[in-house]
Enzyme design. Structure first.
Site, PDB file in Angstrom:
ATOM      1  N   LYS A 258       1.712   9.619  -3.761  1.00  0.00           N
ATOM      2  CA  LYS A 258       1.856   9.533  -2.298  1.00  0.00           C
ATOM      3  C   LYS A 258       3.288   9.902  -1.945  1.00  0.00           C
ATOM      4  O   LYS A 258       4.231   9.264  -2.398  1.00  0.00           O
ATOM      5  CB  LYS A 258       1.540   8.107  -1.828  1.00  0.00           C
TER       6      LYS A 258
ATOM      7  N   LYS B 204       4.232   0.933  13.610  1.00  0.00           N
ATOM      8  CA  LYS B 204       4.713  -0.285  12.959  1.00  0.00           C
ATOM      9  C   LYS B 204       5.699  -1.013  13.884  1.00  0.00           C
ATOM     10  O   LYS B 204       6.343  -0.379  14.706  1.00  0.00           O
ATOM     11  CB  LYS B 204       5.453   0.095  11.662  1.00  0.00           C
TER      12      LYS B 204
ATOM     13  N   ARG C 267      -3.735   6.387   1.726  1.00  0.00           N
ATOM     14  CA  ARG C 267      -5.031   6.635   1.097  1.00  0.00           C
ATOM     15  C   ARG C 267      -5.618   7.963   1.576  1.00  0.00           C
ATOM     16  O   ARG C 267      -6.392   8.601   0.860  1.00  0.00           O
ATOM     17  CB  ARG C 267      -5.973   5.452   1.367  1.00  0.00           C
TER      18      ARG C 267
HETATM   19  N1  BES Z   1       3.450   2.311   3.434  1.00  0.00           N
HETATM   20  C1  BES Z   1       2.651   1.236   3.857  1.00  0.00           C
HETATM   21  C2  BES Z   1       2.551   0.108   2.828  1.00  0.00           C
HETATM   22  C3  BES Z   1       3.829  -0.618   2.476  1.00  0.00           C
HETATM   23  C4  BES Z   1       4.054  -1.888   2.955  1.00  0.00           C
HETATM   24  C5  BES Z   1       4.749  -0.077   1.621  1.00  0.00           C
HETATM   25  C6  BES Z   1       5.193  -2.562   2.602  1.00  0.00           C
HETATM   26  C7  BES Z   1       5.884  -0.756   1.281  1.00  0.00           C
HETATM   27  C8  BES Z   1       6.104  -1.998   1.757  1.00  0.00           C
HETATM   28  C9  BES Z   1       1.233   1.711   4.135  1.00  0.00           C
HETATM   29  O1  BES Z   1       1.126   3.012   4.583  1.00  0.00           O
HETATM   30  C10 BES Z   1       0.692   0.838   5.216  1.00  0.00           C
HETATM   31  O2  BES Z   1       1.196   0.908   6.288  1.00  0.00           O
HETATM   32  N2  BES Z   1      -0.320   0.055   4.887  1.00  0.00           N
HETATM   33  C11 BES Z   1      -0.917  -0.833   5.817  1.00  0.00           C
HETATM   34  C12 BES Z   1      -2.407  -0.683   5.711  1.00  0.00           C
HETATM   35  C13 BES Z   1      -3.156  -1.420   6.776  1.00  0.00           C
HETATM   36  C14 BES Z   1      -2.948  -0.736   8.099  1.00  0.00           C
HETATM   37  C15 BES Z   1      -4.605  -1.443   6.395  1.00  0.00           C
HETATM   38  C16 BES Z   1      -0.489  -2.247   5.460  1.00  0.00           C
HETATM   39  O3  BES Z   1      -0.401  -2.553   4.271  1.00  0.00           O
HETATM   40  O4  BES Z   1      -0.194  -3.008   6.362  1.00  0.00           O
HETATM   41 ZN    ZN Z   2       2.596   4.280   4.054  1.00  0.00          ZN
HETATM   42 MN    MN Z   3       1.335   3.201   6.663  1.00  0.00          MN
END
Ligand code: BES
Ligand code: ZN
Ligand code: MN
Length: 488
Positions: free
Chosen positions: A257, A269, A343
């Site tokens: 990724k 976010k 994903r």
């Molecule tokens: N890049 C983030 C995940 C992440 C979180 C990486 C903390 C490093 C530290 C990923 O793309 C993301 O935003 N995931 C979401 C998924 C959710 C929307 C289902 C998450 O984990 O909140």
């Molecule tokens: Zn991400």
């Molecule tokens: Mn994300």
């Protein structure tokens, strides 16, 4: 030995427990002069030989070294390569701010195999030498210039071989860390691709880089759905390692990724800590670093690496919750949350790796916050649809010393990402978020032996340790390389 800093290791030989049990620090050296020089402080009680505990002596009596640094390994009964790796890092991080540029490290006089200890020591030293302050105007390069290992004559050959390997692994891990450390404005998908290509050309790897046109031509609708929301074009980075004379056997597919910045997209976010999302390409960078090590170690197996690099941004052209996207294999994906973008890019990355001939897959991604909730910043998550392939990964962990914990896949999790309008949706709700994300990827890996590494909590060191700076960790590089070697 004449040196600025002589480093010797010590461990705590105390085996009893209870209120009267006092630490018994023992120096792990054979040399009598050294033992004598350190005898008084070791019995004095102020130094307990705890893990990464340090004790400095100036002008040690009877030695030519200017300083003697004793580093603790913890309990003697439990010492291993990992303890030595950390101790070497601790020694280097002790020396750096004090302007000491030259270190002589005595490999421990112990039962541990010399080769693997030498390798661990130089890995630890190189990892310890890295600092993330690239853009400080007053940055002074305080790197260690010379780091030598001392082994017994009998251990020379093994130590030299371990040292040579450790240099490759440690430098490759630092290469990954350097990429991960770069901010989003300095490392766009295009620039990440340029860095990968430079590395590939230097080390004799094959490479290709594609962008928007080819991504659309390949019908990578999942990858493009993330990239479409940014002014920065995406990069589909392909690196190939094809050793001469190997035309049969497995082709290992490394998929990463490479989100160079994750704002969340339209599902934006919160502002707090958003700056950290520059490290959302750590999985891709781990694969690029691993390819560097593979090019230098030359295992007899073919490897293809695919990194899907893009920015996840909330542009006017960005995808929206509710949109339906079609991946390269025709599977339709309902977008519930545009922040579940990793994903999406990996779906097409895994499919493309298979199209390029991969028979075994491994992916790495900072994929879910849920994985961090589950395992903390202690273990990274690992998933696999094939026990045999995972057994090789387990073997790899024994060498790399990195901490991964296997988490479950399962039909029940797959059920949670079924969509009403299409085949699957890109989030499965609040619970089991790391597992539903893995099941999402499973839809694209299908039955090809596949390992998924969720390094979200482990790719960035939140609190500085005695042996590693705060910042990018380079997690997974060493384990991926060892997994590749376990597949030869
Ligand atoms: N890049 C983030 C995940 C992440 C979180 C990486 C903390 C490093 C530290 C990923 O793309 C993301 O935003 N995931 C979401 C998924 C959710 C929307 C289902 C998450 O984990 O909140
Ligand atoms: Zn991400
Ligand atoms: Mn994300």
């Amino acid at each position: 030995m004449e040196t600025e800093l002589l480093v010797a290791l010590a461990a705590d030989a105390q085996t009893e427990k209870g209120p009267d049990a006092k630490p018994e620090p023992v120096l792990l050296v054979a040399d009598e002069a050294l033992k004598a020089a350190a005898a008084a402080v070791l019995t004095g009680g102020e130094f307990k030989a705890g893990a990464n505990e340090t004790l400095l002596m100036h002008a040690p009596a009877g030695l030519k070294a200017k300083r003697l640094l004793v580093v603790g390994l913890g309990k003697l009964a439990k010492i291993d390569g990992n303890a030595v790796r950390s101790a070497a890092g601790t020694a280097v991080r002790f020396a750096k701010p004090r302007g000491i540029r030259e270190v002589v490290f005595l490999l421990p006089f112990s039962e541990l195999p010399v080769g693997s200890v030498a390798r661990a020591a130089i890995e630890g030293a190189l990892v310890g030498d890295f600092d993330p302050d690239t853009y400080r105007s007053d940055r002074k390069d305080k790197s260690i210039e010379q780091f030598s290992l001392v082994a017994t004559e009998a251990g020379r050959e093994a130590a030299e071989a371990g040292f040579a390997e450790g240099v490759i692994l440690g430098e490759s891990q630092n290469f990954t860390r350097m990429l991960v450390n770069e901010p989003g404005n300095k490392l766009t998908p295009t620039i990440l691709a340029q860095r990968a290509v430079e590395m590939a050309s230097e080390n004799g790897l094959g490479w290709e880089v594609h962008s928007t046109e080819k991504i659309k031509e390949l019908k990578m609708g999942a990858f493009w759905s993330v990239a479409q929301g940014s002014e920065e074009p995406p990069a589909l980075i392909v690196l190939r390692y094809e050793p001469e004379g190997v035309s049969e056997g497995p082709v290992l597919g490394l998929v990463g990724k490479g989100i160079t910045f994750d704002s969340g997209g339209i599902s934006l976010k919160p502002g707090e800590n958003m700056e950290k999302m520059k490290y959302d390409m750590a999985g891709g960078a781990a694969m690029i670093g691993a390819m560097r090590a593979i090019a230098l170690l030359k295992p007899q197996v073919r490897v293809v690496c695919v990194v899907c690099a893009a920015e996840n941004m909330p542009d006017g052209k960005a995808q929206k919750p509710g949109d339906v996207q079609t991946a390269m294999n025709g599977k339709t994906i309902e977008i519930i949350n545009t922040d579940a973008e990793g994903r999406l890019v990996l779906a097409d990355g895994l499919l493309y790796a298979k199209q390029l001939g991969a028979t075994h897959l491994i992916d790495a991604a900072t994929l879910t916050g849920a994985c961090v909730v589950a395992l903390g910043m202690i273990n990274a998550g690992a998933f696999a649809n094939n026990d045999e392939s995972y057994a090789k990964f387990d073997q790899a962990l024994a060498v790399s010393g990195e901490k991964f914990w296997r988490l479950p896949l399962g039909d029940e999790y797959a059920e949670m990402i079924k969509s009403d309008i299409g085949d699957i949706k890109n989030t499965g709700g609040r619970w089991g978020g790391a597992c539903t994300a893995a099941e999402f990827l499973h839809v694209f890996a299908e039955d090809t032996p596949w390992i998924h590494l969720d390094i979200a909590g482990m790719a960035w060191v939140e609190n500085a340790q005695p042996f590693i700076a705060k910042g990018p960790s380079g997690m997974a590089v060493r384990s991926i390389v060892e997994w590749v070697r376990a597949n030869v």
